[in-house]
Design an enzyme around this catalytic site. Sequence first.
Site, PDB file in Angstrom:
ATOM      1  N   HIS A   2       0.879  -1.162   0.000  1.00 53.80           N
ATOM      2  CA  HIS A   2       0.000   0.000   0.000  1.00 53.80           C
ATOM      3  C   HIS A   2       0.925   1.222   0.000  1.00 53.80           C
ATOM      4  CE1 HIS A   2      -3.432  -2.422   2.182  1.00 53.80           C
ATOM      5  NE2 HIS A   2      -3.043  -2.983   1.055  1.00 53.80           N
ATOM      6  N   TYR A  42      14.577   2.512 -16.471  1.00 54.90           N
ATOM      7  CA  TYR A  42      14.515   1.474 -15.427  1.00 54.90           C
ATOM      8  C   TYR A  42      13.093   1.126 -15.025  1.00 54.90           C
ATOM      9  CZ  TYR A  42      19.422   1.026 -15.410  1.00 54.90           C
ATOM     10  OH  TYR A  42      20.692   0.737 -15.817  1.00 54.90           O
TER      11      TYR A  42
HETATM   12 ZN   LIG Z   1      -3.706  -4.679   0.051  1.00 54.09          ZN
END
Ligand SMILES: [Zn+2]
Length: 225
Positions: free
Chosen positions: A95, A120
Amino acid sequence: MSESRLREEICRYGRSLFERGLTPGSSGNISLRLDDGGWLVTPTNASLGFLDPARISRLDSAGRLVSGDKPTKEIPLHAALYESRGSARAIVHLHSTHAVALTMLPEIDPRAALPPMTPYYLMRAGETALVPYYRPGDPAVADAIRGLAGKYSSVLLANHGPVVAGDSLEAAVFATEELEETARLYLLLRNLNPRYLTPDQVSDLVQNFGLDLPSHHDHDGHDHG
Ligand SMILES: [Zn+2]
């Protein structure tokens, strides 16, 4: 690598991600696919910063818990991505703030959530898909990921966070970090009219590094089914 070593690797990378603020509280989870078809998965309600190698959930190839704590309730995410990406050996789900922020912007293309900003990003994360919002643990998210037909190794869940597959845990972690930093760059530069990589520069990277980018599937003649 032995299973005990892999357990330690999950804890080491988990702590590193947590300590850098890439996933708060008990959010985020990591899984690894083992040679026997089973998995190691981080437990439910466990902070990635404080994992115990002995308590990591060990699942068999059918997804049944063999030992350790109860696995994360976000298993359907991992299962769907392994199922559609045959080469995936590890998956990281975080998250992480900038990647989550990106998912809420109105202009985001669900088939290329970020523009080609740096080499990248393309080399590690490839292109990134965005799937709609689902309640955490909702099995329907698995169908959304399967709907991408394995073309994407990195997927953003709207209002939730990234899910990234790699052919090793290190690759999955580095790709997730690259995705987060690229989302941060995008937010820094939004509305400043930045110069992204040109289509020619992207094609040059695809050719020189053998990149497997969904937007180039139609042009290179490869079968990525
Ligand atoms: Zn999650």
